[in-house]
Design an enzyme around this catalytic site. Structure first.
Site, PDB file in Angstrom:
ATOM      1  N   GLY A 145      22.698  60.306  53.998  1.00  0.00           N
ATOM      2  CA  GLY A 145      21.036  59.741  54.091  1.00  0.00           C
ATOM      3  C   GLY A 145      21.645  57.712  54.488  1.00  0.00           C
ATOM      4  O   GLY A 145      20.510  56.694  53.505  1.00  0.00           O
ATOM      5  N   LYS A 167      13.069  55.772  38.741  1.00  0.00           N
ATOM      6  CA  LYS A 167      12.005  55.404  39.588  1.00  0.00           C
ATOM      7  C   LYS A 167      10.724  56.135  38.832  1.00  0.00           C
ATOM      8  O   LYS A 167       9.578  55.577  38.904  1.00  0.00           O
ATOM      9  CB  LYS A 167      12.553  56.165  41.034  1.00  0.00           C
ATOM     10  CG  LYS A 167      13.140  55.704  41.723  1.00  0.00           C
ATOM     11  CD  LYS A 167      13.435  56.524  43.090  1.00  0.00           C
ATOM     12  CE  LYS A 167      14.719  56.141  43.820  1.00  0.00           C
ATOM     13  NZ  LYS A 167      14.950  56.577  44.813  1.00  0.00           N
ATOM     14  N   THR A 184      16.843  51.831  42.122  1.00  0.00           N
ATOM     15  CA  THR A 184      17.334  53.563  42.420  1.00  0.00           C
ATOM     16  C   THR A 184      17.622  54.438  41.414  1.00  0.00           C
ATOM     17  O   THR A 184      17.079  54.192  39.774  1.00  0.00           O
ATOM     18  CB  THR A 184      18.343  53.038  43.370  1.00  0.00           C
ATOM     19  OG1 THR A 184      19.075  53.708  43.645  1.00  0.00           O
ATOM     20  CG2 THR A 184      19.628  52.610  42.133  1.00  0.00           C
ATOM     21  N   ASP A 233      10.844  55.598  50.333  1.00  0.00           N
ATOM     22  CA  ASP A 233      12.233  56.454  50.807  1.00  0.00           C
ATOM     23  C   ASP A 233      11.375  57.734  51.400  1.00  0.00           C
ATOM     24  O   ASP A 233      12.334  57.868  52.711  1.00  0.00           O
ATOM     25  CB  ASP A 233      12.583  57.221  49.179  1.00  0.00           C
ATOM     26  CG  ASP A 233      13.671  56.221  48.027  1.00  0.00           C
ATOM     27  OD1 ASP A 233      14.156  55.783  48.525  1.00  0.00           O
ATOM     28  OD2 ASP A 233      13.259  57.146  47.383  1.00  0.00           O
ATOM     29  N   GLY A 279      13.519  65.224  41.688  1.00  0.00           N
ATOM     30  CA  GLY A 279      13.755  64.153  41.259  1.00  0.00           C
ATOM     31  C   GLY A 279      13.407  62.888  41.956  1.00  0.00           C
ATOM     32  O   GLY A 279      12.523  63.834  42.291  1.00  0.00           O
ATOM     33  N   GLY A 280      13.597  62.500  41.147  1.00  0.00           N
ATOM     34  CA  GLY A 280      13.082  60.501  42.211  1.00  0.00           C
ATOM     35  C   GLY A 280      12.860  60.997  43.658  1.00  0.00           C
ATOM     36  O   GLY A 280      11.771  60.278  44.608  1.00  0.00           O
ATOM     37  N   ALA A 281      14.110  60.675  44.030  1.00  0.00           N
ATOM     38  CA  ALA A 281      14.167  61.033  45.637  1.00  0.00           C
ATOM     39  C   ALA A 281      13.592  62.293  46.174  1.00  0.00           C
ATOM     40  O   ALA A 281      12.395  61.954  47.287  1.00  0.00           O
ATOM     41  CB  ALA A 281      15.527  61.064  46.309  1.00  0.00           C
ATOM     42  N   SER A 305      25.830  50.063  44.959  1.00  0.00           N
ATOM     43  CA  SER A 305      25.016  49.783  46.350  1.00  0.00           C
ATOM     44  C   SER A 305      25.214  49.316  47.766  1.00  0.00           C
ATOM     45  O   SER A 305      25.524  47.658  47.172  1.00  0.00           O
ATOM     46  CB  SER A 305      23.761  49.274  45.323  1.00  0.00           C
ATOM     47  OG  SER A 305      22.625  48.668  46.163  1.00  0.00           O
ATOM     48  N   LEU A 306      24.988  50.092  48.629  1.00  0.00           N
ATOM     49  CA  LEU A 306      24.467  48.196  49.915  1.00  0.00           C
ATOM     50  C   LEU A 306      24.161  47.861  49.875  1.00  0.00           C
ATOM     51  O   LEU A 306      23.848  46.966  50.734  1.00  0.00           O
ATOM     52  CB  LEU A 306      25.258  50.061  51.086  1.00  0.00           C
ATOM     53  CG  LEU A 306      26.423  50.272  51.334  1.00  0.00           C
ATOM     54  CD1 LEU A 306      26.211  51.632  51.460  1.00  0.00           C
ATOM     55  CD2 LEU A 306      27.160  49.580  50.708  1.00  0.00           C
ATOM     56  N   SER A 307      22.801  47.506  49.513  1.00  0.00           N
ATOM     57  CA  SER A 307      21.249  46.935  49.730  1.00  0.00           C
ATOM     58  C   SER A 307      21.611  45.912  49.458  1.00  0.00           C
ATOM     59  O   SER A 307      21.083  45.318  50.368  1.00  0.00           O
ATOM     60  CB  SER A 307      19.941  47.704  48.155  1.00  0.00           C
ATOM     61  OG  SER A 307      19.791  48.922  48.587  1.00  0.00           O
TER      62      SER A 307
HETATM   63  P1  NAP Z   1      17.402  61.867  40.315  1.00  0.00           P
HETATM   64  O1  NAP Z   1      16.305  61.872  39.666  1.00  0.00           O
HETATM   65  O2  NAP Z   1      18.347  61.127  38.880  1.00  0.00           O
HETATM   66  O3  NAP Z   1      17.324  63.376  40.568  1.00  0.00           O
HETATM   67  C1  NAP Z   1      18.755  64.094  40.458  1.00  0.00           C
HETATM   68  C2  NAP Z   1      18.763  65.548  41.570  1.00  0.00           C
HETATM   69  O4  NAP Z   1      19.646  66.253  41.419  1.00  0.00           O
HETATM   70  C3  NAP Z   1      17.421  66.550  39.965  1.00  0.00           C
HETATM   71  O5  NAP Z   1      16.508  67.522  41.036  1.00  0.00           O
HETATM   72  C4  NAP Z   1      18.729  67.577  39.861  1.00  0.00           C
HETATM   73  O6  NAP Z   1      18.292  68.543  39.213  1.00  0.00           O
HETATM   74  C5  NAP Z   1      19.520  67.411  40.781  1.00  0.00           C
HETATM   75  N1  NAP Z   1      21.401  67.878  39.879  1.00  0.00           N
HETATM   76  C6  NAP Z   1      22.158  66.777  39.364  1.00  0.00           C
HETATM   77  N2  NAP Z   1      23.116  67.616  39.080  1.00  0.00           N
HETATM   78  C7  NAP Z   1      23.102  68.771  39.962  1.00  0.00           C
HETATM   79  C8  NAP Z   1      23.651  69.349  39.890  1.00  0.00           C
HETATM   80  N3  NAP Z   1      25.038  69.321  39.213  1.00  0.00           N
HETATM   81  N4  NAP Z   1      24.068  70.737  40.416  1.00  0.00           N
HETATM   82  C9  NAP Z   1      22.302  71.278  40.800  1.00  0.00           C
HETATM   83  N5  NAP Z   1      21.308  70.456  41.026  1.00  0.00           N
HETATM   84  C10 NAP Z   1      22.169  69.138  40.733  1.00  0.00           C
HETATM   85  O7  NAP Z   1      18.364  61.345  41.551  1.00  0.00           O
HETATM   86  P2  NAP Z   1      17.411  60.771  42.812  1.00  0.00           P
HETATM   87  O8  NAP Z   1      17.058  59.428  42.388  1.00  0.00           O
HETATM   88  O9  NAP Z   1      15.906  61.699  43.477  1.00  0.00           O
HETATM   89  O10 NAP Z   1      18.609  60.987  44.063  1.00  0.00           O
HETATM   90  C11 NAP Z   1      19.268  61.976  43.807  1.00  0.00           C
HETATM   91  C12 NAP Z   1      20.640  62.081  45.322  1.00  0.00           C
HETATM   92  O11 NAP Z   1      19.699  60.922  46.332  1.00  0.00           O
HETATM   93  C13 NAP Z   1      21.730  60.706  45.125  1.00  0.00           C
HETATM   94  O12 NAP Z   1      22.235  61.089  45.350  1.00  0.00           O
HETATM   95  C14 NAP Z   1      20.708  59.325  44.986  1.00  0.00           C
HETATM   96  O13 NAP Z   1      21.769  58.288  45.842  1.00  0.00           O
HETATM   97  C15 NAP Z   1      20.345  59.720  47.377  1.00  0.00           C
HETATM   98  N6  NAP Z   1      19.136  58.916  47.089  1.00  0.00           N
HETATM   99  C16 NAP Z   1      19.588  58.780  48.580  1.00  0.00           C
HETATM  100  C17 NAP Z   1      18.283  57.718  48.807  1.00  0.00           C
HETATM  101  C18 NAP Z   1      18.904  56.485  50.008  1.00  0.00           C
HETATM  102  O14 NAP Z   1      17.962  56.077  51.578  1.00  0.00           O
HETATM  103  N7  NAP Z   1      20.017  57.205  51.766  1.00  0.00           N
HETATM  104  C19 NAP Z   1      17.149  57.309  48.559  1.00  0.00           C
HETATM  105  C20 NAP Z   1      17.049  57.143  47.152  1.00  0.00           C
HETATM  106  C21 NAP Z   1      18.328  58.387  46.973  1.00  0.00           C
HETATM  107  P3  NAP Z   1      17.411  69.083  37.586  1.00  0.00           P
HETATM  108  O15 NAP Z   1      16.061  68.572  37.949  1.00  0.00           O
HETATM  109  O16 NAP Z   1      18.314  70.208  37.218  1.00  0.00           O
HETATM  110  O17 NAP Z   1      17.949  67.406  36.723  1.00  0.00           O
END
Ligand code: NAP
Length: 281
Positions: free
Chosen positions: A241, A66, A62, A103, A130-132, A15-17
Site C-alpha cells: 500500500g 474516517k 487515518t 483513498d 472498514g474505512g479503507a 505515519s509517513l504522511s
Molecule cells: P478499520 O476501519 O479499522 O477496518 C479494519 C478492517 O479490518 C475491518 O474490516 C475489520 O473487520 C478487519 N479486521 C481487523 N482485524 C481483523 C482480523 N483479525 N481478522 C479479520 N479481519 C480483521 O481500518 P481501515 O481504515 O479500513 O484500514 C484497514 C487497513 O488499510 C489498515 O492496515 C490501514 O493501514 C490500511 N490503509 C492503507 C492506506 C494507504 O494509503 N495505503 C489507506 C487507508 C488504510 P471487522 O469489521 O470484523 O472489525
C-alpha cells in the site's frame, strides 16, 4: 505564513504522511507544517477544534476515525458520500469542515499508472469492510472491474458496504469461511487491519491463479503476512500500500494547495527503506 496541516489517528506515530507532505511542499515551493496528532477516538472532535483554533486549515484522518470525520463534515464530496468515510478535511472560511476521500483514487492511480495494471473486467475480491475498504470499493467499480466480492470478519459490515455501493449486478457478499468455493480472482485486495494484530484470516490458496494480482493496502511490516501468502499461493504480482499512500497524499495536497505533486521520487525514497515490500514480475 506557512500552512498548517496534520494527520489524526490512533496510533499515528508510524505515519509517513508528515515526511511525504514535507517532500511535496519542498517540490512545490510551498511553506507548510504537517503534524501527526495522536488522538483517541472519543477525543477526535475536540482535538480537531483545537487544531483549527491554532490555524489548522486541512487534515488527513487515518484509522479508525474516517467515519467520525465524515459525520462532522457539513459538506462532503460525492466520493466521500459514497464511501461514508473521509480521509481529507478542508476547513472553510466559516470554520466548517468539508470532507473528501482520496483513498480510492490513490489506489486506482497507483495500480494503473505505477504498476501498469488494466483493471477492466477484473474479477475482484475485497477483504475487509472498514474505512479503507469503503473508500476503495467505489473507485474500483468506477475503474471498470468486473464482479466485486466482499468478505469481512463481521458480515453485517460487508452487507452494509454492498448496500451502499448500490450495484447488485456486480457486488456480492460472501463469508470468509466460504471463500474456498468462490473460484479464482484476478485481483485480491486486502483492506483489513488484521496483520496489525499479527493474525491474517485463513485464506485458501484456491483464490488465486497464475494471472492473479494481490494488493495489500498496508505497507511496511503489516504487509508482510498477506504478501507472503500471495507469493506462496502463486500470484503473478503483489503490491503493497505504499504507492496508494503516496498517491492519496498527492491528491490531498492538490485539494489543499491546488498543485498535484510528482510522486515517483518520494515513493522510491520510501520504498528503498524496505525494497522487499513491492514485487512485480
Ligand atoms: P478499520 O476501519 O479499522 O477496518 C479494519 C478492517 O479490518 C475491518 O474490516 C475489520 O473487520 C478487519 N479486521 C481487523 N482485524 C481483523 C482480523 N483479525 N481478522 C479479520 N479481519 C480483521 O481500518 P481501515 O481504515 O479500513 O484500514 C484497514 C487497513 O488499510 C489498515 O492496515 C490501514 O493501514 C490500511 N490503509 C492503507 C492506506 C494507504 O494509503 N495505503 C489507506 C487507508 C488504510 P471487522 O469489521 O470484523 O472489525
Amino acid at each position: 505564513m506557512e500552512a498548517l496541516h496534520a494527520v489524526f489517528g490512533h496510533p499515528v506515530a508510524h505515519s509517513l504522511s508528515p515526511r511525504i507532505h514535507a517532500a511535496f511542499g519542498r517540490q512545490a515551493g510551498i511553506a507548510l507544517r504537517y503534524e501527526a496528532i495522536d488522538v483517541e477516538p472519543a477525543g477526535f472532535a475536540a482535538a480537531l477544534a483545537a487544531f483549527a483554533a491554532r490555524g489548522g486549515s486541512g487534515a488527513n484522518v487515518t484509522l479508525p476515525r474516517k467515519d467520525a470525520a465524515f459525520a462532522l463534515c457539513t459538506e462532503a464530496s460525492e466520493r466521500a458520500r459514497r464511501a461514508g468515510a473521509v480521509n481529507t478535511l478542508v476547513r472553510g472560511e466559516d470554520g466548517t469542515w468539508r470532507g473528501d476521500n482520496t483513498d480510492g483514487s490513490g489506489l486506482v492511480r497507483d495500480l494503473t499508472q505505477r504498476h501498469g495494471l488494466d483493471l477492466r473486467e477484473r474479477r475482484t475480491l475485497l477483504l475487509g469492510a472498514g474505512g479503507a475498504a469503503r473508500g476503495v470499493a467505489p473507485a474500483l467499480l468506477d475503474a471498470g472491474i468486473g464482479e466485486l466480492t466482499i468478505a469481512n470478519r463481521t458480515s453485517a459490515r460487508a452487507d452494509a458496504l454492498a448496500d451502499a455501493l448500490g450495484d447488485p449486478a456486480r457486488v456480492h457478499v460472501r463469508y470468509l469461511d466460504d471463500l474456498a468455493a468462490q473460484g479464482e480472482f484476478d485481483l485480491v485486495v486486502n483492506a483489513t487491519s488484521a496483520a496489525r494484530g499479527g493474525e491474517l484470516p485463513a485464506l485458501p490458496m484456491a483464490l488465486v491463479g497464475p494471472r492473479s494480482v494481490a494488493v495489500d493496502l498496508s505497507y511496511g511490516d503489516a504487509a508482510i503476512p498477506f504478501l507472503a501468502w500471495a507469493r506462496a499461493a502463486g500470484c503473478r504480482q503483489s503490491v503493497d500500500g505504499l504507492g496508494m499512500l503516496v498517491e492519496q497524499a498527492a491528491e490531498s495536497f492538490r485539494i489543499w494547495h491546488g498543485v498535484r505533486p510528482e510522486t515517483d521520487a518520494i515513493h522510491a525514497e520510501l520504498n528503498n527503506r524496505a525494497p522487499a515490500l513491492v514485487t512485480a514480475d
